[in-house]
Design an enzyme around this catalytic site. Structure first.
Site, short mmCIF file in Angstrom:
data_model
loop_
_atom_site.label_atom_id
_atom_site.label_comp_id
_atom_site.label_asym_id
_atom_site.label_seq_id
_atom_site.Cartn_x
_atom_site.Cartn_y
_atom_site.Cartn_z
CD GLU A 130 116.45 76.61 43.84
OE1 GLU A 130 115.55 75.76 43.75
OE2 GLU A 130 117.44 76.64 43.08
CD GLU A 152 116.05 78.73 38.95
OE1 GLU A 152 116.75 78.48 39.94
OE2 GLU A 152 115.08 79.51 38.97
#
Length: 734
Positions: A130, A152
């Site tokens: 990210e 995740e």
């Protein structure tokens, strides 16, 4: 700037290089300290007129594995503390603000007025990817180890630092959703072709490539900050968008059975966020992230699949006073499917392997299994011919037990017959030294009974692999009554060397995993004999969160094996130890119809040469009972299938077979796929509360029999309000 986790330098062209290199760690991870330092760097780059742009790279062999999940656990603990002390409103506001700090930091970097470029080698996952996505340029090395991704979902979370919004603005929406739903790690070239990164270059050229781009693009902005930006899959409410969202919702339901709140949050965050400008989209994502972070599913999955698994992999159960084992050479006796798999994973870990069987033909056949596995990897571009040659050179096939001389560890994987195993034990001990550890890969036979045939019971231990060995992560280490600390230490060191996760259990018939799995399969058998339609049994298993239904699972492990185990149990423990209905079903399947499972292409399912497997129509004739599908309670079927496993786990814990809740939970998820969203068998009980679980057990016992009767320890916990983890934490702190 006062930097500990980074090095910052600027060249004569005004291009800064930020090298992420955390001291004392083999892998960079995102911590509060890293965030604070990165914030300083962004301020420096933005305010210094001499700096034209900044390259972010790593000083380690990999870029970063992402955020330290214990940091997120701490956030959840902060919320609970504040809710108790200052009320829900204050707790929620603080929690939301804290949980989105990383997302805000990345947006600050992205919009600071100076371009950033990420130069990535090795894995770059989760919050680290990210960070790369927030950079205006991303270049990755062409090395096989380089992977980018957002995994995740595998620990009950979803990308909460801009991942759902940026990936969905870079890729086609369907591809973006699939990537995040699966938590895929994407290789360099597919990442470039999919639009996730801009360039792929040799590792030696990484940083220079990023610098050159920054010099050529001093005014670069993220594409979504351009007023003319268009979404790759067009607007959500458009003909193209309507081709995506209805099927995406259906796929989500099919794949998750709505058991994973994080998967639903991904769908919602992308759907809602793509209808808004990026800044509002990021805020939407943050709200969903804060919500998911507070769920019991996220807390349980982080604990079991990240924290506990790491602790077990690092040797949480290893005797602390034993020196590291110097494993170089191991023996494997029995070159069948299991033994061949053990030989492969051992050689793949760099160990020398002696693979023994009754004759050279059988031993060579076992070695050929390694040849096949590496050849398959070569065909997929994951290995080279030289890799296969090197691995096969480490495996010596033999029919001579004398070749085991000099082995540090010998693992037997012969037929599940005490007499056969006793013969092997004697032959092995006749040729190996007194310090060699002997491991028995048995799935059901008590280790203490097998150890009685050993002249060195201190060196005797159970090492139970799961099939197929090369794919299954779990290994059960079974302690016999006289097993010594050296045997335990070496077994754990061996498991760690071959990159598996160990759990240590005490000796009993079926140990831990097979007792729970056996209950799951038995419950499916009993449902079938009650007249529940087989398709509903299988659907209930999947909807409850199991990877496959109980009938399908029985086909995989072999129906005749279940029949043999049932007969052996009855012979040793008496009539009352088996269920007559299950006995009748298995007798009919094996003895009458010759249906042995997938291995002979006919079990509870038929396995045609062409086309998918399908339930055997003859199942309807195996019982006179027929229930109306409309009247079958699917919720109750799901409860029965999960409760029977969790209750058996509770019994093993009370009996001292399993002594650590972490091992019960991790073992249940990676060993037999117990509903990962629950965190594992004992977390399933803790999350429900002992009182609630006991109440459910008693309801099921009243309707379906004594097998659901809660054990004494559970009843006591229901009265006192204790939990498995709460008690374990108090014990550890004492």
């Amino acid at each position: 700037m006062n930097l500990t986790n980074f090095r910052f330098e600027t060249d004569s062209d005004g291009i800064a290089t930020l090298t992420w290199d955390m001291p004392g760690r083999s892998m960079n991870v995102i911590t509060p300290e890293v965030m604070a330092e990165l914030d300083q760097v962004v301020d420096k780059v933005a305010s210094d007129d001499a700096i034209k742009g900044c390259v972010i790279t790593s000083g380690k062999e990999a870029f970063s594995g992402g955020a330290d999940l214990t940091m997120l656990q701490g956030l959840r603990d902060l919320y609970v503390k504040l809710a108790r002390e200052k009320g829900e409103d204050v707790a929620l506001k603080t929690f939301f603000d804290e949980s989105r700090k990383l997302s805000q930091l990345y947006r600050k970097l992205e919009t600071c007025g100076k371009p950033f470029a990420a130069a990535v080698h090795g894995v770059c996952l989760g919050g680290a990817f990210e960070l790369a996505l927030a950079c205006q340029y991303r270049v990755v090395s062409d090395d096989a180890s380089t992977r980018v991704g957002l995994p995740e979902i595998k620990v009950g979370l979803f990308p909460g630092a801009g991942g759902t919004q940026r990936v969905a603005r870079l890729m086609q929406t369907g591809d973006a959703l699939q990537m995040m739903f699966k938590g895929e790690q994407v290789k360099a070239l597919p990442a470039r072709n999919g639009g996730l990164v801009h360039a792929v270059v040799p590792r030696a050229e990484l940083v220079q490539n990023a610098r050159d781009w920054l010099k050529a693009n001093p005014e670069a902005k993220a594409p979504w900050d351009d007023p003319k930006f268009k979404l790759p899959s067009n607007k959500v409410y458009s003909p193209a968008g309507m081709q995506i969202w209805p099927p995406a919702n259906a796929i989500y339901r099919r794949e998750t059975n709505d058991n994973y709140p994080a998967a639903r949050a991904i769908l919602s965050a992308v759907y809602e966020g793509l209808q808004m400008p990026i800044d509002i989209g990021l805020r939407i994502e943050s709200r969903y992230f804060a919500k998911i972070l507070r769920t019991k599913e996220a807390a349980s999955m982080i604990r079991s699949l990240f924290v506990s698994m790491q602790e077990l992999n690092k040797g949480a159960r290893r005797p602390p006073d034993m020196p590291p084992s110097k494993l170089k050479r191991i023996g494997v006796v029995g070159a069948g499917f299991m033994g061949a798999g053990i030989a492969y994973v051992s050689a793949n870990a760099g160990l020398e392997v002696v693979l023994i069987d009754r004759d050279m033909e059988a031993a060579e056949k076992g070695k050929a299994y390694s040849h096949k596995l590496v050849s398959d990897q070569i065909m997929k571009g994951r290995a080279k011919t030289a890799d296969r040659d090197a691995l096969l050179a480490k495996i010596k096939a033999s029919a001579d037990y004398a070749d085991l001389k000099g082995c540090d560890l010998v693992v037997e994987a012969v037929f599940e017959d005490p007499k056969v195993k006793a013969e092997v034990i004697a032959k092995v001990e006749a040729v190996v030294g007194p310090r060699t550890i002997f491991g028995s890969n048995t799935s059901t036979l008590p280790i203490t009974g097998l150890a009685a045939h050993s002249e060195r019971p201190k060196n005797f231990i159970g090492i139970h692999f799961f099939s197929p060995v090369e794919k299954m992560l779990l290994v059960e280490i079974i302690m016999a009554k006289k097993t010594g600390k050296k045997a335990l230490a070496m077994a754990l060191d061996f498991v760690r060397a071959i990159k598996k996760t160990p759990i240590v259990v005490n000796d009993t018939r079926g140990f831990y995993a097979n007792r729970c799995v056996g209950n799951y399969i038995r419950e499916g058998h009993l449902m079938l004999m009650e007249g529940v339609p087989p398709a509903m049994i299988e659907a209930a298993g999947k909807q409850a969160g199991m990877p496959v239904g109980p009938l399908s699972l029985n086909d995989e492990v072999a129906v005749d094996l279940a029949w043999k185990v049932l007969k052996a149990t009855k012979a040793q423990l008496g009539e009352g130890s088996v269920d007559p209905a299950q006995e009748k079903l298995l007798s009919e399947m094996v003895e009458t119809h010759g249906r042995l499972g997938r291995k002979n292409k006919k079990g509870f399912y038929d396995y045609p040469e062409a086309g998918p497997k399908r339930l055997w129509p003859g199942l309807a004739e195996l019982t006179k009972n027929k229930l109306d599908p409309e009247l079958v309670d699917m919720q109750e079927l799901q409860e029965r299938l999960l409760v029977t496993q969790a209750l058996e786990a509770a019994r093993t814990y009370e009996e001292g077979v399993v002594t650590d809740p972490r091992e019960a939970d991790v073992g249940s998820i990676i060993g037999f796929g117990f509903a990962p969203y629950s965190g594992g068998t004992l977390s399933y009980i803790d999350n429900m509360g002992a009182a609630g679980f006991v109440k459910l057990c008693e309801k099921l016992a009243k309707k379906h029999g004594e097998r659901f009767k809660p054990n004494r320890q559970l009843k006591r916990m229901a009265k006192t309000g204790e939990s498995y983890y709460g008690t374990a934490e108090k014990k550890a702190a004492a």
